[in-house]
Design a protein around this motif. Structure first.
Motif, PDB file in Angstrom:
ATOM      1  N   ASP A 294      52.879  68.858 -17.761  1.00  0.00           N
ATOM      2  CA  ASP A 294      53.654  68.011 -18.656  1.00  0.00           C
ATOM      3  C   ASP A 294      54.655  67.186 -17.845  1.00  0.00           C
ATOM      4  O   ASP A 294      54.984  67.521 -16.712  1.00  0.00           O
ATOM      5  N   VAL A 295      55.105  66.137 -18.442  1.00  0.00           N
ATOM      6  CA  VAL A 295      55.924  65.192 -17.694  1.00  0.00           C
ATOM      7  C   VAL A 295      57.378  65.632 -17.693  1.00  0.00           C
ATOM      8  O   VAL A 295      57.867  66.256 -18.637  1.00  0.00           O
ATOM      9  N   ASP A 296      58.035  65.361 -16.587  1.00  0.00           N
ATOM     10  CA  ASP A 296      59.453  65.640 -16.441  1.00  0.00           C
ATOM     11  C   ASP A 296      60.191  64.319 -16.219  1.00  0.00           C
ATOM     12  O   ASP A 296      59.575  63.268 -16.144  1.00  0.00           O
ATOM     13  N   VAL A 297      61.515  64.415 -16.094  1.00  0.00           N
ATOM     14  CA  VAL A 297      62.325  63.208 -15.964  1.00  0.00           C
ATOM     15  C   VAL A 297      63.017  63.205 -14.609  1.00  0.00           C
ATOM     16  O   VAL A 297      63.599  64.222 -14.208  1.00  0.00           O
ATOM     17  N   VAL A 298      62.937  62.086 -13.912  1.00  0.00           N
ATOM     18  CA  VAL A 298      63.692  61.896 -12.674  1.00  0.00           C
ATOM     19  C   VAL A 298      64.633  60.715 -12.882  1.00  0.00           C
ATOM     20  O   VAL A 298      64.187  59.608 -13.176  1.00  0.00           O
ATOM     21  N   LEU A 299      65.921  60.994 -12.782  1.00  0.00           N
ATOM     22  CA  LEU A 299      66.923  59.949 -12.937  1.00  0.00           C
ATOM     23  C   LEU A 299      67.437  59.534 -11.572  1.00  0.00           C
ATOM     24  O   LEU A 299      67.754  60.374 -10.750  1.00  0.00           O
ATOM     25  N   HIS A 300      67.532  58.238 -11.370  1.00  0.00           N
ATOM     26  CA  HIS A 300      68.157  57.703 -10.155  1.00  0.00           C
ATOM     27  C   HIS A 300      69.364  56.901 -10.615  1.00  0.00           C
ATOM     28  O   HIS A 300      69.226  55.820 -11.174  1.00  0.00           O
ATOM     29  N   LEU A 301      70.548  57.472 -10.388  1.00  0.00           N
ATOM     30  CA  LEU A 301      71.778  56.807 -10.805  1.00  0.00           C
ATOM     31  C   LEU A 301      72.440  56.158  -9.598  1.00  0.00           C
ATOM     32  O   LEU A 301      72.656  56.814  -8.585  1.00  0.00           O
TER      33      LEU A 301
END
Lengths: 526, 587
Positions: free
Chosen positions: A311-318
């Protein structure tokens, strides 16, 4: 975009010395607008789809070169389609019963199906959707590729934007009565939560007549002196812009079906079932404050399966706000693992922080062990002290790879660390593109594909070595394993498995030539 | 005029000058608190400015009454007859009243006139337009004076074409079709990202009216990325282009495959540009095409006929950054001046961006021999240009940039607006809004500042360049090259940032200088308190005195919605009691 690389386990074993690359070049009679590898004819092999702005006619043309059993694309196109002037964008989808898949054309007032197996538009083009789309005006010098196609048995669904939101369209039931000429598709789902204006209102004279008078006079003075008034104008006849937020499509629950994520002030999750997406969100989640983007900063939100659980996960680049163009700033990379119940936990599962002028994040299985790794590239500006005191200030570039572990988490320290120092005289050499997304030499470990400003494409091997006293070290070769001189440009670089042999292929272009570098195992084995 | 009359005029003038400035009327109009535009136009033909705004449903008018006040709510409305409407305001029939021209459904053009009882039935002007307009309600400037003769004409955008209908005594002419190329940016989103957008930005560029061939008549030209279309008036504008300039043909021969980051100036010079100029003193104007570093010249080429070989070919070694034609030897013909910049790599450019530096421009000038230019330069001028760093690193600020900022910073408080508050007709009076109050000064701003037309503004800028102390740049622009035949004159000019800043700040001083030690002629309160409304200074009631409109969104109370409030402050003059106007002209 090239279709995701296939990586059969058997492909791990091929020794690098046996892998070769075949360079296929195709002349295009003008400017390349779009290059895609898509299975158009439905034979299970990827085909090469090119959209070109013809130099001679200034018309847009789509060509399809089928992928062959030999792993190469046909030299001559099997299909050539003249794109009509009112077409804004195009995609590929299975939308009717003709052989293979169809081209889907988007216009200002809907979507149309065109079968590449037929010649011309007569008795071929058919309206799928009748709706006032967001896009008012076709750009005669562009032809974007439409990716919002949701595969579905009985006819792919199309997600199409309108002012304030979007609608998803699917085939009408087979037994439904349809008037002659009526669109084939009906609405399945609508989301106008971005605020659908009743109608757009705009236009008018300049807001600041004083400023405009000053600017006009300055330009006229300049043009009188230098004669550039021929191309100078402070006036436009009309300006209009409209936008709405676009959803993401990803397999959120790991059931093999594309789900939809719509970000407004919250995150709306639509989980697809056998009949497609539901009409209302399955659940709604909120972003924690810690993941908000600060004023002047930037946030990229990517959907990636970071723990290989399907399943898909989230990668945040701030990125923090930047005071100037070159200075370093804080980059935070947050990894949010999908636990099956929610995508957005209150606290990130993983946080990496770097200071750099530029940084890029990628999640991909670099070492071929079946577990995704975190790849971080960054470039750091010199300090002011270095700039003032040094006769040769440098920019430091770094590549870091944090390997994924059995627990689904990335290593705290990088296993691969590659540095380069560039002085300002070499800056031109440093500008280019890199991709670490595929195994190219067949050892199961991803390699880096680079293209520099002069269009030289090179492949550098990533090596894993075990020392006598134990321990594993990783290194990226400084010297390229393969080099292809002046075939590409940094504007177009796509790396992925096109011919299905489990190895990375490269698509690039330069001038009026498109080049595909196709991997070959010994004897053309797949 | 006899002595008696002269004295009467003088007395009247002096009495007018002695009149006090006063607030004649102060009224409020209220609009929905959204971004709908607001315009001023005399829709009822009574010589004053009415307020006009639009919504998705209608066009609303607030008429300025005889008492010089606006009503709080609109007193006339025009309901659109279609969801997709383009409109404009213009006086097509030149009767002094502005009409509303509406294109609906892309086909029909109607004219609406505002009468005492509101908008009456429209007149249909055309029913066969092939208009291509964005969805929704837009004001589109299709009422334009295209041919320089009244009345105004109509420009209707079609798909890739302007349809120009010229106003003629018996109605509208057949359309002249002029090609244009929209600038379109389309974003199709990214399904792998939660942050992407579907977007489209569209700009339709304007076309140009200018005297292409130098015959004193306005011609029309429209330009797309690959060609220029010329409609030469002879004497009328033709409906089809007189000739076409194929830029793409020239561009194909010089286009770079890739951006060259090791010689950035090479990228800038690999261009195809074109210019019209009178190079030989013989009409029609001549055509110059820059093709990379080569200039191609066709005598009389402004009227086409460039299928032949060019009359002159001027190859330039090195990068050709800019070229210009102007006189520097004092004869009627212009010389050719080519600006070259040294090679700059990307690394050097980055370094220049972060550190104070200097660069050298070279101008090569070539003598004009009746339209043909010498191959050898008659002068080489070096301009040494000081450049401050553009950006900061680690909070360090370039000393030069600190100086620049200090010089440009205005210490005059709130921005003064030019106004005409007295009968001299000059925009040399000032209006300032501060802390909820308006203040008015007479004769307080430089008279040579903001002119009412472009000529004045251009003169003002030239004056500023000359007077600002821009010794280096000004001297360079106005130099006279007097090199003896066969010799090359070499000169060098240093232009510091100080020079440029002095010029810029001079212009700023010219436009904004206000002596606040002088008490204002008038002060007036407004309803906006600590808010910062938009300020528009213009003559609303047609009496020749500037008035003030202030626009801002206000919420009257917690129970009421926010509304866009427009306060109109109408100024007038009252005589001073001690100075009665003279009635007899005897001296």
């Amino acid at each position: 975009m090239i279709a995701p690389a296939l990586l059969p386990i058997a492909a791990l074993l091929a020794p690098s010395a046996e892998v070769t690359y075949v360079e296929q070049g195709f002349s295009v009679p003008g400017e390349l607008l779009t290059a895609q590898t898509v299975d158009v004819d439905g034979d299970g092999r990827l085909d090469l789809l090119l959209a070109v702005l013809e130099r001679a006619t200034r018309r847009r043309v789509i060509t399809v070169r089928p992928g062959g059993a030999d792993g190469l694309f046909a030299i001559e196109p099997a299909t050539t389609v003249q794109v009509l002037d009112d077409i804004v964008a195009f995609g590929v989808a299975e939308v009717r019963d003709d052989p293979g898949r169809e081209l889907v054309f988007l216009t200002r007032d809907g979507a149309w199906a065109y079968s590449p197996t037929k010649r011309g538009y007569k008795d071929n083009i058919e309206r799928l959707v009748g709706a006032e789309l967001l896009y008012d005006v076709p750009d005669p010098q562009a032809l974007p590729y439409w990716e919002y196609v949701l595969p579905h048995a009985g006819g792919d669904h199309l997600l199409l934007p309108e002012a304030g939101g979007f609608r998803i369209w699917g085939p009408a039931p087979p037994d439904a009565e349809r008037a002659p000429g009526a669109p084939r598709y009906i609405e399945r789902l609508a989301d106008f939560s971005d605020g659908r204006p009743a109608v757009r209102v705009g236009g008018g004279p300049p807001d600041d007549p004083e400023r405009d008078a000053l600017l006009s006079a300055a330009l006229e003075l300049t043009s009188n002196l230098f004669g550039y008034g021929d191309k100078l104008s402070v006036r436009s006849f009309l300006e209009d812009d409209v936008s709405t937020r676009a959803p993401a499509l990803a397999d959120v629950d790991g059931d093999g079906r594309l789900d939809m994520l719509v970000m407004r002030d919250d995150l709306r999750v639509y989980l697809a079932g056998p009949d497609g997406l539901p009409a209302v969100p399955t659940r709604i989640e909120t972003f924690p404050d810690s993941m908000a983007v600060e004023e002047g900063g930037r946030r990229d939100v990517d959907l990636v399966d970071v723990d290989a659980d399907g399943d898909v996960d989230v990668v945040l680049h701030l990125r923090a706000a930047r005071d100037d163009l070159l200075g370093n700033r804080v980059h935070d990379v947050l990894v949010l693992r999908n636990d099956g119940r929610r995508l957005l936990p209150a606290v990130a599962d993983d946080l990496r922080r770097v200071e750099a002028a530029w940084a890029d994040v990628q999640v991909t299985d670099v070492d071929g062990d079946g577990r995704p790794d975190l790849v971080l590239e960054k470039a750091e500006s010199p300090s002011q002290l270095e700039l003032i005191r040094s006769t040769n200030p440098k920019i430091e570039t770094t590549l870091l790879v944090f390997r994924g572990g059995d627990d689904g988490r990335f290593a705290r320290k990088p296993d691969v660390e590659s540095h380069a120092s560039l002085d300002f005289a070499e800056l031109g050499d440093a500008v280019g593109r890199s991709d670490l997304g595929c195994d190219c030499d067949g050892d199961g470990i991803h390699d880096q594909v680079d293209v520099d400003l002069e269009g030289n494409v090179s492949i550098r091997r990533l090596r894993r070595e075990t020392g006598f006293f134990g321990g594993v070290t990783w290194s990226l070769d400084a010297t390229p394993w393969k080099t292809f001189p002046r075939v590409g440009s940094f504007r177009v670089l796509e790396v992925g498995d096109v011919n299905g042999d489990g190895l990375g292929d490269v698509l690039t272009s330069r001038g009026d030539r498109v080049t595909v570098l196709l991997s070959r195992r010994p004897g053309g084995a797949r | 005029m006899n002595v008696r009359s002269c004295c009467a005029v003088l007395a009247l003038a002096s009495s007018l000058l002695a009149q006090e400035l006063r607030v004649a009327a102060d009224s409020l109009a209220r609009l929905p608190a959204d971004d709908s535009p607001l315009w001023l136009a005399d829709l009822d033909g009574d010589g004053d400015q009415d307020l006009v705004s639009i919504s998705a449903e209608s066009l609303a008018v607030w008429r300025l009454g005889a008492d010089r006040t606006y009503p709080e709510t609109p007193d006339a409305k025009l309901v659109w007859d279609d969801a997709d409407v383009a409109f404009d305001l213009g006086d097509l029939d030149r009767d002094g009243a502005t009409e509303v021209l509406v294109v609906s459904g892309g086909r029909t053009l109607r004219r609406y006139v505002l009468g005492a009882d509101g908008f009456g039935e429209p007149t249909t002007l055309r029913d066969d337009l092939g208009a291509a307009l964005p969805r929704g309600v837009h004001r589109v400037p299709f009422v334009q004076d295209v041919d320089g003769s009244p009345p105004e004409d109509l420009v209707i955008p079609g798909p890739g074409l302007f349809h120009i209908f010229r106003s003629q005594p018996d109605g509208l002419s057949a359309p002249i079709d002029v090609a244009f190329e929209s600038r379109v940016e389309t974003s199709v989103g990214n399904p792998d990202s939660l942050d992407s957008r579907f977007r489209q930005d569209v700009t339709i560029p304007w076309f140009h009216m200018r005297d292409v061939d130098g015959d004193g008549r306005l011609d029309l030209l429209s330009e797309t990325s690959d060609r220029v279309l010329f409609h030469i008036a002879d004497p009328e504008l033709p409906t089809r282009p007189t000739w076409r300039l194929d830029l793409q043909r020239f561009r194909d021969e010089v286009e770079l495959e890739q951006i060259d980051f090791f010689d950035l100036t090479r990228n800038m010079s690999a261009l195809v540009t074109w210019r019209l100029a009178d190079l030989d003193g013989v009409p029609p104007n001549d055509l110059v095409i820059q093709q990379g570093s080569t200039l191609l010249i066709w005598m009389g080429g402004s009227r086409g006929g460039i299928d032949r070989n060019p009359d002159d070919v001027l190859p330039s070694s090195g990068n050709l950054l800019l070229y210009a034609f102007f006189d520097t030897v004092g004869d009627p013909l212009p010389e050719l001046h080519i600006l070259r910049l040294e090679d700059i790599t990307l690394g050097e450019l980055v370094r220049m961006a972060v550190m104070d530096s200097e660069t050298t421009l070279e101008v090569y000038s070539y003598r004009n021999r009746g339209g043909h230019f010498d191959r050898k330069a008659m002068s080489v001028v070096q301009v040494n240009l000081e450049l401050p760093s553009l950006i900061d690193i680690d909070d360090h600020d370039s000393a030069v940039r600190v100086g620049v900022r200090a010089r440009l910073k205005s210490d005059n408080g709130a921005k003064p607006h030019h106004a005409c508050l007295d009968p001299d007709g000059l925009l040399d009076d000032a209006v300032v809004y501060e802390d909820g109050r308006l203040r008015f000064w007479r004769d307080a701003l430089p008279r040579d500042g903001l002119g009412t037309d472009r000529g004045d503004m251009r003169d003002a800028l030239l004056t500023a360049v000359d007077e600002s102390g821009l010794t280096g740049l000004s001297s360079f622009l106005r130099r006279r090259d007097d090199a003896p035949e066969g010799q090359v004159l070499r000169k060098s000019y240093d232009v510091s940032v100080d020079d440029l800043v002095e010029g810029a700040s001079g212009i700023q001083r010219m436009l904004r200088a206000l002596d606040r030690d002088v008490p204002p002629a008038l002060e007036a309160p407004t309803v906006f308190g600590e808010h910062e409304p938009d300020v528009i200074v213009t003559d609303l009631d047609g009496d020749g005195i500037s008035d003030v409109l202030l626009v801002h969104t206000l919420q009257r109370s917690d129970d009421e919605p926010s509304l866009r409030t427009v306060e109109a402050v109408i100024l007038g003059r009252t005589p001073r009691p001690s100075e009665a106007p003279a009635t007899d002209g005897d001296g």
